[in-house]
Each structure stands twice: as C-alpha cells, then as structure tokens.
Design a protein around this motif. Structure first.
Motif, PDB file in Angstrom:
ATOM      1  N   UNK A 138     -70.212  26.988   9.230  1.00  0.00           N
ATOM      2  CA  UNK A 138     -69.684  28.147   9.955  1.00  0.00           C
ATOM      3  C   UNK A 138     -68.478  28.703   9.224  1.00  0.00           C
ATOM      4  N   UNK A 139     -67.593  27.819   8.835  1.00  0.00           N
ATOM      5  CA  UNK A 139     -66.380  28.288   8.186  1.00  0.00           C
ATOM      6  C   UNK A 139     -66.673  28.894   6.823  1.00  0.00           C
ATOM      7  N   UNK A 140     -67.643  28.315   6.119  1.00  0.00           N
ATOM      8  CA  UNK A 140     -67.971  28.838   4.798  1.00  0.00           C
ATOM      9  C   UNK A 140     -68.519  30.265   4.890  1.00  0.00           C
ATOM     10  N   UNK A 141     -69.346  30.508   5.887  1.00  0.00           N
ATOM     11  CA  UNK A 141     -70.024  31.808   5.934  1.00  0.00           C
ATOM     12  C   UNK A 141     -69.317  32.857   6.773  1.00  0.00           C
ATOM     13  N   UNK A 142     -68.261  32.448   7.465  1.00  0.00           N
ATOM     14  CA  UNK A 142     -67.594  33.410   8.333  1.00  0.00           C
ATOM     15  C   UNK A 142     -67.076  34.607   7.543  1.00  0.00           C
ATOM     16  N   UNK A 143     -66.336  34.331   6.491  1.00  0.00           N
ATOM     17  CA  UNK A 143     -65.724  35.462   5.787  1.00  0.00           C
ATOM     18  C   UNK A 143     -66.783  36.311   5.086  1.00  0.00           C
ATOM     19  N   UNK A 144     -67.824  35.650   4.562  1.00  0.00           N
ATOM     20  CA  UNK A 144     -68.880  36.413   3.891  1.00  0.00           C
ATOM     21  C   UNK A 144     -69.521  37.401   4.858  1.00  0.00           C
TER      22      UNK A 144
ATOM     23  N   UNK B 290     -60.443  38.903  13.457  1.00  0.00           N
ATOM     24  CA  UNK B 290     -60.927  37.728  12.754  1.00  0.00           C
ATOM     25  C   UNK B 290     -61.143  38.004  11.278  1.00  0.00           C
ATOM     26  N   UNK B 291     -60.706  39.189  10.868  1.00  0.00           N
ATOM     27  CA  UNK B 291     -61.154  39.695   9.594  1.00  0.00           C
ATOM     28  C   UNK B 291     -60.804  38.840   8.381  1.00  0.00           C
ATOM     29  N   UNK B 292     -59.521  38.688   8.131  1.00  0.00           N
ATOM     30  CA  UNK B 292     -59.149  37.999   6.905  1.00  0.00           C
ATOM     31  C   UNK B 292     -58.785  36.553   7.160  1.00  0.00           C
ATOM     32  N   UNK B 293     -59.153  36.086   8.342  1.00  0.00           N
ATOM     33  CA  UNK B 293     -58.639  34.801   8.753  1.00  0.00           C
ATOM     34  C   UNK B 293     -58.929  33.713   7.757  1.00  0.00           C
ATOM     35  N   UNK B 294     -60.123  33.770   7.153  1.00  0.00           N
ATOM     36  CA  UNK B 294     -60.487  32.712   6.226  1.00  0.00           C
ATOM     37  C   UNK B 294     -59.397  32.502   5.208  1.00  0.00           C
ATOM     38  N   UNK B 295     -58.837  33.591   4.724  1.00  0.00           N
ATOM     39  CA  UNK B 295     -57.864  33.430   3.664  1.00  0.00           C
ATOM     40  C   UNK B 295     -56.451  33.310   4.199  1.00  0.00           C
ATOM     41  N   UNK B 296     -56.151  33.872   5.340  1.00  0.00           N
ATOM     42  CA  UNK B 296     -54.726  33.906   5.651  1.00  0.00           C
ATOM     43  C   UNK B 296     -54.254  32.844   6.622  1.00  0.00           C
ATOM     44  N   UNK B 297     -55.132  32.234   7.358  1.00  0.00           N
ATOM     45  CA  UNK B 297     -54.574  31.271   8.286  1.00  0.00           C
ATOM     46  C   UNK B 297     -55.018  29.835   8.047  1.00  0.00           C
ATOM     47  N   UNK B 298     -56.305  29.651   7.849  1.00  0.00           N
ATOM     48  CA  UNK B 298     -56.756  28.293   7.610  1.00  0.00           C
ATOM     49  C   UNK B 298     -56.018  27.769   6.387  1.00  0.00           C
ATOM     50  N   UNK B 299     -55.498  26.559   6.468  1.00  0.00           N
ATOM     51  CA  UNK B 299     -54.678  26.014   5.384  1.00  0.00           C
ATOM     52  C   UNK B 299     -55.406  26.002   4.066  1.00  0.00           C
ATOM     53  N   UNK B 300     -54.699  26.289   3.011  1.00  0.00           N
ATOM     54  CA  UNK B 300     -55.266  26.242   1.673  1.00  0.00           C
ATOM     55  C   UNK B 300     -54.875  24.911   1.057  1.00  0.00           C
ATOM     56  N   UNK B 301     -55.553  24.574  -0.016  1.00  0.00           N
ATOM     57  CA  UNK B 301     -55.217  23.318  -0.650  1.00  0.00           C
ATOM     58  C   UNK B 301     -53.811  23.323  -1.220  1.00  0.00           C
ATOM     59  N   UNK B 302     -53.341  24.512  -1.596  1.00  0.00           N
ATOM     60  CA  UNK B 302     -52.021  24.540  -2.192  1.00  0.00           C
ATOM     61  C   UNK B 302     -50.938  24.347  -1.125  1.00  0.00           C
ATOM     62  N   UNK B 303     -51.319  24.538   0.143  1.00  0.00           N
ATOM     63  CA  UNK B 303     -50.342  24.315   1.193  1.00  0.00           C
ATOM     64  C   UNK B 303     -50.047  22.820   1.281  1.00  0.00           C
ATOM     65  N   UNK B 304     -48.940  22.488   1.927  1.00  0.00           N
ATOM     66  CA  UNK B 304     -48.503  21.099   1.862  1.00  0.00           C
ATOM     67  C   UNK B 304     -49.254  20.212   2.822  1.00  0.00           C
ATOM     68  N   UNK B 305     -49.290  18.968   2.459  1.00  0.00           N
ATOM     69  CA  UNK B 305     -49.791  17.966   3.364  1.00  0.00           C
ATOM     70  C   UNK B 305     -48.790  17.789   4.489  1.00  0.00           C
ATOM     71  N   UNK B 306     -49.289  17.482   5.639  1.00  0.00           N
ATOM     72  CA  UNK B 306     -48.367  17.221   6.726  1.00  0.00           C
ATOM     73  C   UNK B 306     -47.814  15.801   6.631  1.00  0.00           C
ATOM     74  N   UNK B 307     -48.340  15.020   5.700  1.00  0.00           N
ATOM     75  CA  UNK B 307     -48.196  13.561   5.761  1.00  0.00           C
ATOM     76  C   UNK B 307     -46.807  12.995   6.066  1.00  0.00           C
TER      77      UNK B 307
ATOM     78  N   UNK C 227     -56.220  22.042   5.184  1.00  0.00           N
ATOM     79  CA  UNK C 227     -57.395  22.850   4.856  1.00  0.00           C
ATOM     80  C   UNK C 227     -58.546  22.513   5.800  1.00  0.00           C
ATOM     81  N   UNK C 228     -59.390  23.490   6.041  1.00  0.00           N
ATOM     82  CA  UNK C 228     -60.400  23.325   7.081  1.00  0.00           C
ATOM     83  C   UNK C 228     -61.337  22.147   6.810  1.00  0.00           C
ATOM     84  N   UNK C 229     -61.739  21.975   5.553  1.00  0.00           N
ATOM     85  CA  UNK C 229     -62.717  20.911   5.314  1.00  0.00           C
ATOM     86  C   UNK C 229     -62.097  19.548   5.599  1.00  0.00           C
TER      87      UNK C 229
END
Ligand SMILES: Nc1ncnc2c1ncn2[C@@H]1O[C@H](COP(=O)(O)OP(=O)(O)OP(=O)(O)O)[C@@H](O)[C@H]1O
Ligand SMILES: Nc1ncnc2c1ncn2[C@@H]1O[C@H](COP(=O)(O)OP(=O)(O)OP(=O)(O)O)[C@@H](O)[C@H]1O
Ligand SMILES: [Mg+2]
Ligand SMILES: [Mg+2]
Lengths: 255, 239, 302, 239
Positions: free
Chosen positions: A161-167, A5-22, A137-139
């Motif tokens: 939960x998601x905010x504090x997981x990586x911390x 679960x280590x780097x998951x925050x950054x590597x899997x949850x979608x980032x804003x720069x990732x595309x919209x599925x729309x 993105x998760x939010x």
C-alpha cells in the motif's frame, strides 16, 4: 481534500536519512510501544484536568527538540485538525455553562475547561504520535509491527500500500488535471463523468496488480514480502518501555 | 530455445491480436520484433512468460510448455522487462527490490549481497540504492527494473520498448549493456536504430501476423519491405 | 467520518481496539487459508487506489458542492469481505500513523466504523442480496445505493455511540444522533451514486473484473446478529451514560489514585498553580531535549 | 506569446526541478526543449498550463498571467499532451473522450459530431472509436491523446515526448501534421531527429536550467555542446 494525501509519501513518512529514535526510544518496536502508552495515559486524564494534559506535551516537545524533528511539518499537519473535534468542543462550550471560577470580571465555565481539554488532548496526542512516526521509515514500522505478531497478510499489505500510494496518487492527480483542462466551470466535472475517470484509474490499478504479480512470482514470491526477518523485543527494549511508563505514571500522579 | 506454434489470440471484444504465428528462436541469437502500432507485438511477448496463456497453439521455452502448471519454471527461465517500470518495482528501497529475487531463490545472504552490489554498480545505480523507487526519474526507474531482471540471471531476456523515455546517453549505455549480455534476447521496439545496433535477426509483425523474418541488416535496409509494413528505414540510413 | 482520540475514553477506545484486532486476525486467517497469492498485490494496489480515488473531486448532483468517493463498498465488491476488510484497515492505519487522522486510540473505532460495516454488513447482507452477480444497471444501482447509505448510517451511529459512552462531551445522545444521521444520509447518497457509476463503468469496459467473487466468501450470519446485538446493547448503555456522563471514568481515575476529584471541577487556585507547574515541565522537557540532541552525534544508518 | 520570468520550482523533498528560468516564446515559431532524464523538462512544460503553479517567478500566455483565477482561460488557450497518455484518456469509449472537450466548450451537438469525426479520421482512429481507451495499444493511445487536444483547437500546443511508442509511419505522420499546424508549438523530446524536423528553435535543459538556446539546426549539429548535456547528435547526422 485533494491536496491532503498528495505528497505525503515524501514529506511525512520518515526517510532513511532521518534519525533513529534509538537513544531516547530504543528500537522501532519499543518506540511504537512507548507512543501507544503515551496516548493511552494522556487520554486517561479526566475531562477537567487541563494542567495534566499540558504537562503531557512534554513528550512531543522533548522528542522534537532532542531528535531535531522538523516541527514545521508536524504543525502543518496539526493545523488540519478535523472540524468534527472543533464542533464537539464547541458543543461543550455551549452546553456546560456551570461557572467554575471567577477571574474578577470573567467567569470560567465548566464547558470552557472541558472544551480546552478536548482541544489540547487532540493536539498533544497527535503531536506525540507524529513525532514518533516521523523518526522511523515506513518499512521499519512494518517490520516492528511484524515483531508484534501482526498477521503477515496485513504487514505485506501495508508495505505494498505504501509503495503504490504515491504512484497512484500522482496518476490520479494527472487524470484529474486532464479532465480539468477540458472542462470549463462545472461542465465536465459532474459525478457521472468523473466516475469514468475513477473507473479508468481502477482498471489501470487492477492491470498493474496483475503485472506486478507476474513480476513478483518471477522472482520467487510466495504470498508475502519478507525482506528481513523481524526480531522480537529485547530486554533493552523492555527497559526503555519501562522507563517511559514510569515517567508517564509520574506525570499522571503529579497532575 | 523458444518455439511458438500456431499461436492465436483474440480479445474479448473480438480484436484478433495474434493470428496463427509460428516462430522458432535459437539460443543466443538476438531477435528484434518490429511493426506498426497495434500490430500485436506486446500481446505476443506477454505470452512468452505466461502473462497471457495461449488460446490456440503452443509455446515452449527450453523444452517446457507454457501453461498454468509450469508457470513457476517459466518465470525462472525468462525475464520480461515491462513497458512501465512502475509495474516491476515494489519495495520501499531500491536495494531491497534488487535483493528480492535472489533472496527468494534461496541464495545465501553473503552471495546475495555480492550479487546485488555487482548488478547495481554495473547499471550506475549504486548511489541510488537507498532511494524509494517512486522517487527515481523515469530513466533511472527503467534501469532499475532492468537490474531486477538481470540479477536473476534468466536464460532469456525479453524487453518491450526498452528505450522509450531514455535520453540519448542512457540509450547508448543500454546498447552497450545489451550487447555485452550472453543470453537469448528478444527486443520489441520502434527504435529501429536500436534494433540495428543490438539484434542479428528481425521479425516484422503486421495485424497479428509475421510478414517478414531475416537478418537484421538486410531487413532493416529494405525500404520497400519496411514501407509496406508501416515502417521506415532506420534514421541513420536516411538523410 | 473519522472518530478522534480526544473524544474517547481509554475504556471505549481499548474495547474497540480489541474488537477490530479480533476481526483483523479472523479475516487474515480466512485470507491466508484461501492461499491465493495473486490477490496479494491486488489488495496492496487497491489500498493505494483508495487514497488516489479520494483525491478526485466531482460535483454532487443537485448541489454546488463537491465530494469524493470513500471507496469502502467499491473495494468490497471487488475483493470480497475479508480481503476488503484487511485492505481498508491498512488504509486507516496509514491515515492514522502518517496523516494524524483520528489518532492512535481512535484507530480501533475507525476500523470498526469505516471498514467493518461496509465489508461485513452492507456488502454481504444488502448489496449481495439486491445486486448479486447481476450485471443489470438497475440492480447494481439499487444495491450500491442502499448498501452505501446503510454503511454510512451505521458508521455514524457507531460514532455517536462511542462518543456518548466515553462521556467526554456534553452533547446528549438524541441531539447528537439528530445531527449526525442527516449528514451521513447525504454522504451515503453521494457514495452510493459514485459507487454505482464506477461499477457501471467497469461493467461496460471490463466486466470480468466483477465476476471474481466466489459465493463462499460470505461471512457468517452470526456476525450480523452479533453486530446488531452489540449496537442495541451499546445504544441502551449510552442512554444511561448520557444521563451520567462521568460514569465510566472512575475506574481509570481509581487506578491512578485520583478517584475523588475525577469528575469534579478543581478550584481556581489549584488549577492555576497546576497549569504553571505543567508549563514548567514543558520548558524543562524542551530544554533537556535540546541539550541531549546537541550532544548526540549525527547518526548515519543504512 | 509566452513569457516566463525567473521561474523556480522545488519538490517537497527538496529536489530543485526548475532553477530560475526565463524564456520568451514568440508566436508561431516552433520550439524544442531537449535534455537529459530528470533535467526538469516535464516540470517546466507542466507549468505552462497551470498544472503546477509558479512557486517563484511568473508565466504569462498571450498576455494572461498563469494563476489560479485565470485557469479556465489558460486551458482554453493551451493544449498539453502529457508524457503518459494513460493520464489523459478516461472515458468508456474513445469517441466520448474526443467529444468531451468540445462538449464542455459549449459547442452545438452537430458541430461536435462533425468536429470529432474529422479529427478521428485525420489521425486514423475512426475505426477504433467505439473501443475503451484502456484497450488500445500504447501508440494508439498516444494518437488518441493527441486527438483529444487537437479537437479543442487551442492557440498553443505543448507536447511532452509525442513520439515515444509511435511506429515510424505514425511518427512521420505526426511530423507532417505538426508542421501543417499554424499554431505556437512547444515540443519536449528525446527524439532529436523529430525535433530537427519540426522545430526552428531549440533550448537545452540541464539540472533545472537552460544551458543553450538557439536555432535548431545549429544547436543540434554541435556535437560538443550536445555531449556536454548528456545528448548525442541526431541519428541522421551520425556516421
Ligand atoms: N485489453 C484489450 N482489449 C481489446 N483489445 C485490445 C486490448 N489490448 C490491446 N488490444 C488491441 O490488440 C491489438 C494489439 O495490441 P498490442 O498492444 O499487442 O500492440 P503493439 O504491437 O504492442 O502496439 P504498440 O506498438 O502501439 O505498443 C491492438 O489493435 C489493440 O487495439
Ligand atoms: N514527485 C516528485 N517528488 C520529488 N522529486 C521529483 C518528483 N517528480 C520529479 N522529481 C524530480 O524532479 C526532477 C525533474 O523531473 P522531470 O520529470 O521534470 O524531468 P524530465 O526532464 O521530464 O525527465 P524525463 O526526460 O525522464 O521525462 C528529477 O530530478 C526528478 O527526480
Ligand atoms: Mg506495445
Ligand atoms: Mg519528462
């Protein structure tokens, strides 16, 4: 397990720069609905229907190529398939030896078929779900869940939960490394000494929650984190959901 | 503006962290609190926003008593910069974090937008607005936590070790920023040069008590006084 | 242990979704009625703590292997059943959506197996009864050990039940149970020891943390009776189901109009042509995706 | 003593924290590493004890390669003070924390007792020995973390921001203590005056690379060089 679960925050949850599925899945809300429909129709396939299961692979494959998703990440995640499933599939392999068809010298048993189906279902359903969650993105997922009338307690909970997981994971990793630096072989890694390490982390966690609470009410917090009110489903959303359900139904009927 | 009277505080294990402190802080005069490790500085400033409630004695801020009932009002008046910025940032995007306070204060959407943008630009954080706070460097996090307080425009700003982990350039920028703020400011710091640059008045704490109180330049250049309190001259005065 | 999508029939998966959904709604209502906003960040951060604690390994006494804390019981002791249930459910949701643990359909089962039992059964009816608010290490030890073991065994039993009811696997009920229970007994012992040791640490350093539980946060007895009844009924059903493994599939198959061939193995010819057909669907989907993906301009959003 | 060759490291999100660094550190010559926030200093020193393993390039310490197999030996050779002391202390009593390492090294019980008492007294922590580390003040925690390393008597000591949160007197004591240690020492710090007092050689890092390397006094008095790297002259050299 520790790396999982280590780097998951950054590597899997979608980032804003990732595309919209729309363009393909509509809004975040319809995307979530479509993926639920997908999983449901895939898993409703009977246990010998290998061709149907494979055909449903079209959904993740389409999303991956159309939305240019990082396939490597999805595959890496799929490689960590739970041994439990492999065990259950193997169980079928051994228990169901009724011959089904003969390919000259080779006999395909029912167990081989059902085991393959279990394995393929796992891979395809997880790939389908990951290719949707990877787009958002998760939010935004949280907001979409809010639109489905999930209790706000749970939505706020998910966001925090998601905010504090990586911390906290980073802190846990550090504290474990600090122990390992002063442990040699298995000396120092015993359960009871490690418990104090988990306990310290717990104390820090609760202290942090208190300070966090101060800082939140100082800024007007009243029990929930609402950043943006969620909209409910639009007719365009329903159109997308309808279209995909027709497709899934077609696949189900053809195969 | 702030008045503390006969404040005492002991931890459950018996450690007396604050020992009968009385202190009046005037509006607008920046105050530095310095002292040895374990002197009780953090415990004291954490009383100001009600994080700890007085066990003995009273605190009032702008005429309002700090007690359980008034916490809401107190939090609106005072902004506290925690020692760890991770305790202060809790949303998924830096932008949302800065907008959180103004939105909850009930400002109109376009007012919020203007205010947040102004604050973020002022602290060189505008480019980072879409990043999750967890992905910022330590110094950027500290500035972000500072922004989340600044944007609320509180009457009083309290900072606990604001310069720890800042590189010299960011530290210099913080000095300029703090000096530009027209507010009541309280700074706890071991960085006596920072205190020299930003405060007019200094209190020295030792073992839970205030042992000296006076104009910053005077106190911070009094070698004997400082050394009696486990301190040293600011580095600029040493050679 | 996480239940997996591929072992579930939509019926069973859907039923547990409904049950877990109801439990979440019920707990959320209880929690918001308490209206204690200070607990909100505590729940959030403790949920994150579960992820963190699971990264810390220790060597299990008497063995060479290493394990980690699960955290379900510990969280319930700190938060009480309702808040702990919401928190554990959120952990499982994140694990499901982003780590592909189990899968979407299995989420309902996983919430039931891994959150319901520690929060609503093991804590109030075992831990609370044995340890209460006592700070004596022996009471805490007995409470954590029995409660952790019970929670894990009930969870394992429930996994077996769900699998057998789904009828996807051939493993008979009895064999499966004999395989699962000993493993989970061992995991439960480790979990109980770890929970006990962490609670002991907290008692030593910050006992105030453990005395926050109001007595009223004890769920209704009816809940327990309801569960036991469900499990017994489910157990009976699965005995039946395991003798007729395809019994529950017909309904879904009927909906799609393919009831006749449901449990029946297809012959070689149709199977082969079917697989060739499905592979061409895959190729087509990938190709269409590439074309559409190329045409589409890069999106930039705020 | 320590040699780093062609070391690179990227975070999963693509941030390149270390970019092809090569560095040789001689036995006994204290080295300071300075640079802006986010330059990659912590990432670099966390490679030295195998906290992160090299993605590209190699590190060896006293002839031993840093890799998964050799970690036990590496940990015996090198002691690392983390940037955050909370990450380093984890037992229920300070005393146990200091005794943890020596016990695991397999020392005899009475040797451990003597060693721990000596170390605690040396760092003024003896009075606090029965407190849980979580109940110490920030500066007390930092000294405690330092004690937990010192007591292991490693050949190499690496310190990440050792003076943050220390009061001036404790900071002075740390300077004297560090200068009295006959070991290979590496210090990462924004406190350039501390680096001036304790290091013979200084490297400046910027964006994952080493941009300057030379005698401490020379580098730290070169205003242009420092300012080009988001740094400033040590405070004692200002005005
Ligand atoms: N939770 C706690 N329980 C018991 N004692 C505590 C606790 N927290 C702090 N203390 C003690 O209270 C005293 C004051 O601590 P405080 O954190 O206020 O010091 P400080 O002046 O801020 O020090 P520093 O400069 O190191 O941050 C210290 O002696 C410390 O050991
Ligand atoms: N977990 C992480 N994921 C992604 N990027 C990270 C992570 N940790 C650090 N970084 C990035 O790596 C770079 C180097 O970080 P590092 O902590 O080594 O800097 P530093 O020089 O120690 O800074 P400081 O002086 O603030 O301690 C920074 O740009 C930071 O944003
Ligand atoms: Mg302090
Ligand atoms: Mg650093």
């Amino acid at each position: 397990m520790e790396k999982r679960y280590q780097y998951a925050g950054s590597d899997l949850a979608g980032e804003d720069k990732s595309m919209l599925s729309s363009p393909f899945l509509g809004s975040d809300r319809s995307a979530l609905l479509v993926s639920a429909l997908f999983v449901f129709s895939l898993l409703s396939l009977p246990k010998y229907n290998l061709s149907g299961v494979i055909a449903f692979g079209a959904f993740p494959l389409f999303l991956m190529s159309a939305a240019k998703l990082p396939a490597g990440k999805i595959i890496k995640r799929l490689l960590r398939i739970s041994p439990f499933i492999l065990f259950m599939a193997a169980g079928n392999l051994f228990l169901d030896r009724t011959p089904m068809w003969f390919l000259s010298w080779f006999t395909v048993t029912g167990g081989m078929m059902t085991a393959t189906v279990i394995f393929a279902k796992t891979i395809i359903s997880l790939a389908g779900m990951l290719s949707v969650t990877l787009c958002i993105p998760f939010y935004r997922i949280c907001r979409a869940l809010e639109a489905f009338h999930l209790p706000e307690v749970l939505v706020t909970q998910l966001m925090l939960l998601n905010r504090y997981r990586s911390v906290l994971q980073e802190e846990a990793l550090s504290i474990q490394k600090a122990r390992d630096l002063r442990s040699f072989g298995n000396r120092g890694k015993e359960l009871f000494r490690t418990a104090s390490l988990i306990g310290s982390l717990l104390l820090r966690t609760t202290k942090r929650a208190e300070r966090l609470y101060r800082s939140m009410i100082a800024r007007g917090f009243q029990g929930r984190m609402r950043v943006c009110p969620a909209d409910s489903m639009t007719s365009a959303d329903w159109r997308v959901v309808g279209l995909w359900s027709l497709l899934f139904l077609a696949l189900r009927i053809i195969f | 503006m702030i008045s503390i009277e006969g404040l005492s505080f002991s931890w459950p294990d018996g450690t007396k962290a604050i020992d009968d402190i009385s202190l009046a802080i005037a509006k607008g005069s920046p105050l530095g609190i310095v002292g040895a490790n374990g002197a009780g500085k953090s415990t004291l400033v954490n009383h100001l926003n009600g994080y700890y409630l007085p066990q003995k004695g009273t605190i009032s801020i702008g005429g309002i008593r700090v007690n359980k009932k008034n916490l809401d009002q107190i939090h609106r008046t005072i902004g506290l910069l925690f020692q760890n910025p991770d305790d202060q940032l809790f949303t998924a995007r830096l932008y949302d974090d800065i907008a959180f306070g103004p939105e909850n204060l009930g400002l109109k959407a376009d007012e919020v937008t203007v205010l947040v943008e102004k604050t973020l630009r002022e602290l060189n954080l505008w480019e980072l607005r879409n990043k999750p706070p967890a992905h910022l460097s330590q110094g950027q996090k500290r500035f972000a936590a500072f922004a989340s307080i600044l944007v609320m425009n509180p009457d009083v700003i309290v900072m606990d070790e604001p310069t720890a982990d800042l590189d010299p350039k960011n530290r210099r920028q913080l000095i300029n920023l703090v000096n530009g703020l027209r507010k009541t400011k309280i700074t706890v710091s071991h960085d006596l040069d920072f205190v020299w640059d930003t405060c007019e008045r200094v209190c020295i704490m030792q073992r839970g008590r205030i042992t000296a109180d006076g104009p910053a330049k005077e106190i911070l250049s009094n070698r004997e006084l400082l050394e009696a309190n486990s301190l040293e001259l600011p580095l600029r005065l040493q050679r | 242990m996480h239940m997996a999508d591929a072992l579930l029939s939509p019926m069973v998966g859907g039923a547990f979704w409904a049950v877990s959904g109801l439990l979440i709604g019920y707990s959320a209502k209880k929690v918001s009625r308490e209206a204690d906003a200070s607990k909100t960040p505590l729940m959030g951060v403790l949920g994150a703590f579960v992820f963190a604690a699971q990264m810390i390994n220790f060597t299990i006494p008497g063995t060479a292997s290493s394990g980690h804390l699960g955290g379900g019981l510990l969280l319930t002791v700190l938060l009480g059943p309702y808040r702990a249930f919401i928190t554990l459910a959120s952990v499982l949701i994140v694990q499901c959506l982003f780590f592909a643990d189990g899968g979407l359909l299995a989420l309902g089962c996983n919430i039931f197996n891994l959150a319901f039992f520690p929060a609503f059964i093991a804590f109030p009816f075992i831990y609370r009864v044995i340890a209460g608010n006592s700070a004596s290490p022996r009471h805490v030890a007995a409470g954590s050990m029995t409660a952790a073991i019970a929670a894990l065994l009930m969870g394992a039993f429930s996994v077996v039940l769900e699998t057998v009811l789904s009828g996807i696997t051939e493993l008979p009920f009895g064999t499966f149970i004999l395989f699962m229970l000993p493993i989970h007994l061992a995991i439960g012992i480790a979990e109980g020891l770890a929970t006990w040791a962490v609670l002991l640490f907290v008692l030593k350093t910050e006992p105030a943390l453990l005395n926050r539980q109001p007595a009223s946060s004890r769920p209704h007895f009816i809940l327990a009776i309801f569960t036991v009844a469900t499990l017994i009924a489910g157990g009976g059903l699965s005995w039946l189901a395991s003798s007729r493994p395809d019994g529950l599939e017909w309904s879904i198959a009927n909906v799609t109009g393919k009831g006749a061939v449901s449990g029946v193995p297809p012959n070689a010819g149709t199977s082969l042509s079917g697989i060739i057909g499905s592979l061409s669907v895959l190729v087509a989907a990938g190709g269409i995706g590439l074309v559409l993906g190329k045409k589409r301009p890069e999106q930039k959003n705020l």
